[in-house]
Motif scaffolding. Structure first.
Motif, PDB file in Angstrom:
ATOM      1  N   TYR A  59     105.594 -18.048  -4.492  1.00  0.00           N
ATOM      2  CA  TYR A  59     104.774 -19.196  -5.918  1.00  0.00           C
ATOM      3  C   TYR A  59     104.514 -19.907  -6.014  1.00  0.00           C
ATOM      4  N   GLU A  61     100.243 -20.870  -8.633  1.00  0.00           N
ATOM      5  CA  GLU A  61      99.804 -20.644  -9.912  1.00  0.00           C
ATOM      6  C   GLU A  61      98.373 -20.115  -9.462  1.00  0.00           C
ATOM      7  N   LYS A  74      94.945 -10.393  -9.832  1.00  0.00           N
ATOM      8  CA  LYS A  74      96.239  -9.488 -10.374  1.00  0.00           C
ATOM      9  C   LYS A  74      95.460  -8.583  -9.065  1.00  0.00           C
ATOM     10  N   SER A  83     101.878 -16.648 -10.234  1.00  0.00           N
ATOM     11  CA  SER A  83     101.602 -16.669 -11.505  1.00  0.00           C
ATOM     12  C   SER A  83     100.278 -17.092 -12.104  1.00  0.00           C
ATOM     13  N   TYR A  85      97.224 -17.520 -15.004  1.00  0.00           N
ATOM     14  CA  TYR A  85      96.532 -18.434 -16.050  1.00  0.00           C
ATOM     15  C   TYR A  85      95.086 -17.633 -16.422  1.00  0.00           C
TER      16      TYR A  85
END
Length: 95
Positions: A59, A61, A74, A83, A85
């Protein structure tokens, strides 16, 4: 905000390698190679292509200011637990 990278996003990794050789990738991955990653923070990771060979982080960012680059990241890093952003990095940790 206008996406200044929309025209070069599909060719970004190729162009970066043409201009910088392998030194840009080496700089990005200097402290990461050979490590089993738990949590990772990538700010301005471009199309994410340079991070494909990492042991996939569980995990973390990934922040990017360019929507075009973020869409490529992505796709390239879809198997990670990152994740994604869009915009300026916002530190959510309490000080």
């Amino acid at each position: 905000m206008k996406d200044l990278y929309s025209s070069v996003a599909p060719f970004y990794s190729f162009l970066a390698k043409l201009v910088f050789g392998s030194s840009l990738v080496e700089a990005k991955l200097f402290h990461l190679e050979g490590r089993s990653l738990g949590k990772i923070l990538i700010i301005g990771g471009g199309d994410g292509f340079d991070y494909l060979d990492l042991k996939h982080p569980k995990y973390g960012e990934f922040w990017e200011k360019s929507e075009s680059m973020l869409l490529h990241a992505k796709k390239n890093l879809h198997e990670t637990g990152l994740s994604f952003y869009l915009g300026d990095f916002a530190d959510s940790a309490e000080v």
